[in-house]
Write an enzyme that holds these catalytic residues in place. Structure first.
Site, short mmCIF file in Angstrom:
data_model
loop_
_atom_site.label_atom_id
_atom_site.label_comp_id
_atom_site.label_asym_id
_atom_site.label_seq_id
_atom_site.Cartn_x
_atom_site.Cartn_y
_atom_site.Cartn_z
N SER A 256 0.83 -1.20 0.00
CA SER A 256 0.00 0.00 0.00
C SER A 256 0.86 1.25 0.00
O SER A 256 2.03 1.23 0.36
CB SER A 256 -0.95 0.01 1.20
OG SER A 256 -0.26 0.48 2.32
N LYS A 257 0.22 2.31 -0.41
CA LYS A 257 0.87 3.60 -0.59
C LYS A 257 1.62 4.05 0.68
O LYS A 257 2.63 4.74 0.60
CB LYS A 257 -0.22 4.60 -0.98
CG LYS A 257 0.27 5.93 -1.45
CD LYS A 257 0.41 5.99 -2.96
CE LYS A 257 1.20 7.21 -3.38
NZ LYS A 257 2.43 6.92 -4.09
N ARG A 258 1.09 3.61 1.82
CA ARG A 258 1.71 4.07 3.07
C ARG A 258 3.15 3.56 3.25
O ARG A 258 3.98 4.21 3.84
CB ARG A 258 0.85 3.66 4.28
CG ARG A 258 0.23 4.87 4.95
CD ARG A 258 -0.69 4.48 6.06
NE ARG A 258 -1.82 3.71 5.55
CZ ARG A 258 -2.32 2.65 6.16
NH1 ARG A 258 -1.80 2.21 7.28
NH2 ARG A 258 -3.36 2.02 5.65
N GLY A 260 5.25 2.90 0.80
CA GLY A 260 6.18 3.29 -0.27
C GLY A 260 5.43 3.44 -1.57
O GLY A 260 4.21 3.45 -1.59
N ASP A 266 5.47 6.47 -10.22
CA ASP A 266 6.45 6.88 -9.20
C ASP A 266 7.84 6.34 -9.54
O ASP A 266 8.85 7.01 -9.35
CB ASP A 266 6.08 6.32 -7.81
CG ASP A 266 4.74 6.85 -7.33
OD1 ASP A 266 4.44 8.01 -7.62
OD2 ASP A 266 4.00 6.08 -6.67
#
Ligand code: GLU
Length: 486
Positions: A256-258, A260, A266
């Site tokens: 998940s984005k949290r 990385g 990106d």
């Protein structure tokens, strides 16, 4: 080719605006199965969940696939015999097929209000039951149902699940899986706005587009029996299903984005090369025979086999991605790297006009890079001598004065070297080492440390010979001379 049928795989993303790395892996596996079997790879946009639609999403998706080197044979941007390839342009088609199911009594209109459904769900949660539709409208007669619809009552259309027995499905990785029919919800196929759900449109399209293998994430395993029942309801042959193993982060949690970056965008922005991303993604769940771990896309297109796919979760290990990226960076020519990294250098206001020289700088930096965005920091000392403390010139075994004295002697040696000799690192090495051997008792550190610091201003850097080769004679001497003004 299997059963003489054309092998056709599709990538069917929702246009969310960004490409999740897990979705790229799904696409890659689909592409590789298609290519390894001489088949086709198709792009289909699943945009029936219109809340999520993002303008320009299709365009950016296609750009990324071009960048990464996976080409679609058919899709919204290409000609093909099975279009349109955007679901909201296929609404008439879904209509035709849902009417068939309604007529045959395999689906039914549900007029229950959102409030009623909400109340039902709350009660079920209270009783710790799985939330599911209680099938009230399943018992409406055809006449009642038609009457309500004609009177303008709002409805959704639901799939009629079998009330008992087992649904047996087959996944190419996991083999046979059995589901209890009584656990299946009468899922919605058409929403109240007339738009189909993923579950319905996806099956219709896979059939009409003659998809031979479905690759998708294993979060769809729970929908699998419902999909198969739809194929059965239409009397259609089912494609082969390959549910790809879950992607987990190193700690074992969901990616998940949290924790990385999760979007391919990106990674592009940070200077990861397409070759590295492809190689890394290919090995997320695919286990080739032997211990080879470097694969080009061309090799993968030949070597990829479904048998090598495992069902245990694949770990997304950023260090591994860095490893591949360094590998592919090292294998690029200096000139290729100049093109690939000029944007990163310019962003840091480094002057890249003198291409020949900048390529030399890149040559020195490329061994140390994990990603191209690290390049400016790695080689900026070659563009501008950084400020450094005079103390840094002191080699640990002698005094500062002695270190500076040795540098003075080397400066004279360097002044006497012909310009032409600066073209090869080995010339510079030879001349300076032989000077130290004869005049400095072979104590290399006593001389080379202050020389290297005067040229780089840094504690760690490439060798002084390499730096002099990259800077050239004039700039090297300029930097050495600055030392004596400190
Ligand atoms: N639209 C679905 C998604 O984005 C596709 C899943 C599938 O490949 O069937 O996850």
């Amino acid at each position: 080719m299997e059963n003489n049928k054309e092998v056709r795989l599709r990538f069917a993303p929702s246009p969310t605006g960004f490409l999740h790395i897990g979705n790229l892996r799904t696409a890659l596996f689909g592409y590789l199965i298609a290519k390894s079997k001489g088949g086709k790879f198709i792009l289909r946009l699943e945009d029936t969940d219109q809340k999520r639609e993002v303008e320009g999403a299709l365009k950016s998706l296609i750009n990324i696939f071009n960048w990464i080197g996976l080409e679609f044979d058919e899709g919204p941007h290409k000609k093909g015999d099975y279009g349109p390839y955007i679901q909201t342009e296929r609404l008439d088609i879904y209509n035709e097929y849902i009417n068939k199911l309604l007529e045959e009594g395999k689906a039914y209109r549900c007029f229950c209000s959102a409030e009623r459904l909400e109340e039902m769900r709350e009660k079920q949660t209270e009783l710790k039951q799985a939330p599911r539709y209680d099938r009230t409208c399943r018992n409406l007669s055809k006449e009642e149902s038609n009457k309500k619809a004609e009177a303008g009552e709002k409805f959704v259309i639901r799939q009629k699940m079998p009330l008992e027995g087992e649904v047996v499905v087959f996944d190419e990785i996991r083999g046979e899986i059995k589901f209890k029919a009584s656990d299946l919800d009468d899922q919605v196929l058409i929403k109240s706005n007339g738009i189909p759900t993923y579950q319905f449109a996806n099956v219709i399209d896979d059939h009409l587009m003659k998809i031979s293998h479905v690759t998708r994430g294993d979060e769809w395993l729970t929908s699998f029996p419902k999909n198969i029942l739809l194929y059965q309801a239409f009397n259609w042959e089912t494609p082969k299903f390959i549910h790809l193993p879950l992607l987990l982060n190193k700690g074992g949690g969901k990616l998940s984005k949290r924790q990385g970056d999760v979007y391919v965008e990106d990674y592009i922005a940070k200077g990861y090369l397409p070759e590295a991303i492809i190689n890394f993604c290919a090995l997320l769940g695919w286990h080739p025979k032997g211990d080879k771990e470097i694969f080009s896309l061309e090799e993968l297109e030949k070597d990829f086999i479904i048998n090598g796919l495992g069902s245990s979760p694949a770990i997304f290990d950023l260090e591994k991605l860095d490893y591949y990226n360094s590998y592919y960076i090292k294998h690029k020519t200096d000139s290729e790297l100049y093109e690939l990294s000029k944007k990163f250098l310019e962003e840091e206001s480094l002057n890249i006009e003198n291409r020949e020289q900048v390529e030399k700088f890149i040559h020195l930096g490329k061994e140390r890079l994990k990603k191209l965005s690290d390049l400016p920091e790695t080689i900026s000392f070659l563009f501008h001598l950084p400020d450094y403390e005079k103390e840094l010139l002191k080699w640990k075994k002698i005094t500062l004065e002695e270190s500076i004295e040795n540098l003075k002697k080397l400066k004279e040696v360097i002044e006497s070297i012909e310009d032409d000799k600066f073209k090869e690192v080995s010339n510079l090495e030879e001349i300076i080492f032989s000077y130290i051997k004869e005049n400095g008792e072979g104590k290399n550190g006593d001389y080379l440390w202050p020389l290297r610091v005067s040229l780089s201003g840094k504690k760690n850097s490439p060798s002084p010979f390499e730096i002099m080769w990259a800077l050239g004679k004039d700039e090297s001497l300029k930097r050495i001379n600055k030392t004596f003004l400190k």
